[in-house]
Scaffold this active site. Structure first.
Site, PDB file in Angstrom:
ATOM      1  N   GLY A  97       0.830  -1.207   0.000  1.00  0.00           N
ATOM      2  CA  GLY A  97       0.000   0.000   0.000  1.00  0.00           C
ATOM      3  C   GLY A  97       0.854   1.243   0.000  1.00  0.00           C
ATOM      4  O   GLY A  97       2.054   1.182  -0.241  1.00  0.00           O
ATOM      5  N   ASN A  98       0.236   2.381   0.249  1.00  0.00           N
ATOM      6  CA  ASN A  98       1.003   3.635   0.356  1.00  0.00           C
ATOM      7  C   ASN A  98       0.295   4.564   1.334  1.00  0.00           C
ATOM      8  O   ASN A  98      -0.764   4.231   1.865  1.00  0.00           O
ATOM      9  CB  ASN A  98       1.189   4.273  -1.021  1.00  0.00           C
ATOM     10  CG  ASN A  98      -0.133   4.619  -1.673  1.00  0.00           C
ATOM     11  OD1 ASN A  98      -0.851   5.486  -1.211  1.00  0.00           O
ATOM     12  ND2 ASN A  98      -0.467   3.907  -2.751  1.00  0.00           N
ATOM     13  N   ARG A  99       0.880   5.721   1.571  1.00  0.00           N
ATOM     14  CA  ARG A  99       0.420   6.591   2.654  1.00  0.00           C
ATOM     15  C   ARG A  99      -0.765   7.487   2.280  1.00  0.00           C
ATOM     16  O   ARG A  99      -1.199   8.300   3.084  1.00  0.00           O
ATOM     17  CB  ARG A  99       1.557   7.491   3.117  1.00  0.00           C
ATOM     18  CG  ARG A  99       2.648   6.757   3.846  1.00  0.00           C
ATOM     19  CD  ARG A  99       3.632   7.747   4.428  1.00  0.00           C
ATOM     20  NE  ARG A  99       4.716   7.077   5.095  1.00  0.00           N
ATOM     21  CZ  ARG A  99       4.627   6.535   6.306  1.00  0.00           C
ATOM     22  NH1 ARG A  99       3.490   6.605   6.991  1.00  0.00           N
ATOM     23  NH2 ARG A  99       5.656   5.929   6.849  1.00  0.00           N
ATOM     24  N   SER A 100      -1.280   7.380   1.067  1.00  0.00           N
ATOM     25  CA  SER A 100      -2.371   8.280   0.676  1.00  0.00           C
ATOM     26  C   SER A 100      -3.596   8.071   1.559  1.00  0.00           C
ATOM     27  O   SER A 100      -4.031   6.946   1.781  1.00  0.00           O
ATOM     28  CB  SER A 100      -2.743   8.021  -0.783  1.00  0.00           C
ATOM     29  OG  SER A 100      -3.905   8.742  -1.099  1.00  0.00           O
TER      30      SER A 100
END
Ligand code: CTP
Length: 415
Positions: free
Chosen positions: A216-219
């Protein structure tokens, strides 16, 4: 200098556990040079002492409509304000304000003022997500009320979820942004997207490795959600393809997805008929070739996860863009922001590129505030200084409308 300097702010405080944070909001606004007039509801006094707030504010706390020394306090306070901030705003206050039910000093001030209003909701997740609260919020937002928060985190009683009052510094930053009037500075949204279909993507995609793990990512999705809400408030019919469970006001079509492939499918179904497409989502560039059917076990050693590129959705949209459509990309960068963004704009055939430096403080992922550079195909750039994401959304859509007109859509469809 802060935009709060020399401005008169009515700070409404409702009865919720987060009322204690209003003390810090008050102190910070006074430090920024604002003249702060606190108004407490009867519920607020169950949570904080009047003396504390009076000592820090510019005037003593006001609590009642029935003040012998001031027969019409609500009109005096409401008319004299440059800004009204309500922190925390309870479900009851939002309902009363949305429906014009002016039963105490604060609700009378809210109805009597022509100044912009910033509400900072705080309540339990179940209450925040209740359809009545969502509808009241949608009504207020459609009338131009500014909103900051709520944030997710620990709530009273040990629960965890959405509903926590935004941090005092974010509330003060949002108040400054409202007074700075990013966009046209108008508190009430224009209906300049009436009849336009707007497709927005939001959040970070999740690419599963096994049933419990993902890449995933931090968005957080907050910027995309803010664009969808602003577009709806300006009259657009909005489809929001999102990976988050953030609340969405009534009237916005929400499509919940997880992976880049799901997002691609959802976007491809709507994009051909959209006048404006905003790819605000942080789409994974790579995804596991296969998903393990069971949880990968530690005892089996470090897994070799083979990755394959995902479809670049923005580039695919750019390659098949219908005439007259305005395609907007985002670029999350940590260095050479403008140059990298300009490359992406050209490579993906976008009309506008919104670039943010995600390494800078209070910018981009997870924050309620953002600072961006909007790039046009012509090379022209528009800098939007640090502001609440809703105000950044307003600035992005202002540019989208200019681009729509340039793309030759008949005026009557866009006015
Ligand atoms: N994007 C997309 N599909 C992908 C990757 C990105 O549609 N598979 C879109 C994003 O939604 C954003 C823009 O492309 O609007 C730029 O995304 P970003 O992650 O900044 O750039 P990348 O093209 O992925 O390049 P890099 O990661 O090398 O910076």
């Amino acid at each position: 200098m802060s935009t709060l300097t020399g401005r008169r702010v009515v700070l409404g405080v409702c009865g919720g556990i987060a009322a204690y944070k209003a003390v810090e909001v008050c102190r910070r606004m006074v430090d920024a040079g604002a003249h702060v007039v606190p108004v407490m509801t009867s519920g607020a006094s169950h949570f904080i002492g009047e003396t504390t707030l009076s000592a820090l504010a510019s005037e003593p706390v006001r609590r009642t409509l029935w003040d012998e020394s001031d027969p019409i306090p609500h009109t005096r306070l409401g008319q004299g304000a440059d800004l009204v901030v309500v922190a925390p705003a309870t479900a009851r206050l939002l309902s009363a304000y949305a429906h014009g039910y002016s039963h105490d000093l604060l609700t009378n001030v809210l109805i009597a003022t022509r100044a912009p209003v910033l509400v900072c909701p705080a309540m339990h997740t179940e209450m925040w997500e209740h359809p009545s609260v969502r509808d009241n919020m949608a009504l207020l937002v459609s009338r131009g009320t500014h909103v900051v928060g709520p944030a997710s985190g620990r709530l009273a009683g040990g629960d965890v979820g959405a509903g926590r009052l935004a941090d005092p510094e974010e509330i003060v930053a949002a108040a400054e942004a409202v007074l700075a009037g990013v966009g046209d500075g108008s508190p009430s949204p224009r209906r300049d997207l009436d009849g336009v279909r707007v497709l927005v993507t939001a959040g970070g995609t999740r690419e599963p490795i096994d049933p419990v793990r993902f890449i995933g990512n931090r968005s957080s999705g907050k910027q995309g959600h803010a664009i969808a809400e602003e577009a709806a408030a300006r009259g657009a019919s909005v489809t929001l393809v999102t990976t988050t469970d953030l609340a969405v006001p009534a009237g916005i079509e929400r499509v919940r997805v997880d992976t880049a492939a799901e997002m691609h499918r959802a976007v491809a179904a709507v994009a051909p008929s959209a006048g404006v497409v905003v790819m605000a989502a942080a789409v994974a560039d790579f995804t596991p070739v296969s998903v393990a059917p069971g949880k990968l076990k530690k005892r089996d050693g470090v897994p070799a996860v083979e990755l394959t590129p995902t479809v670049d959705i923005l580039a695919a949209l750019g390659a098949a863009k219908p005439a007259g459509q305005v395609l907007i990309g985002f670029a999350a960068e940590t260095a050479d922001v403008a140059a990298n963004a300009a490359d992406k704009l050209r490579a993906k055939n976008a009309d506008l590129l919104v670039a943010n430096d995600v390494g800078a403080p209070s910018v981009g992922f997870e924050h309620d505030t953002n600072e961006v550079l909007i790039l046009e195909r012509s090379g022209e750039q528009h800098h939007v200084p640090l502001a609440h994401k809703r105000d950044v959304a307003r600035a992005v859509l202002d540019q989208a409308i200019v681009a729509l007109h340039r793309a030759g859509r008949p005026d009557e469809e866009n006015q």
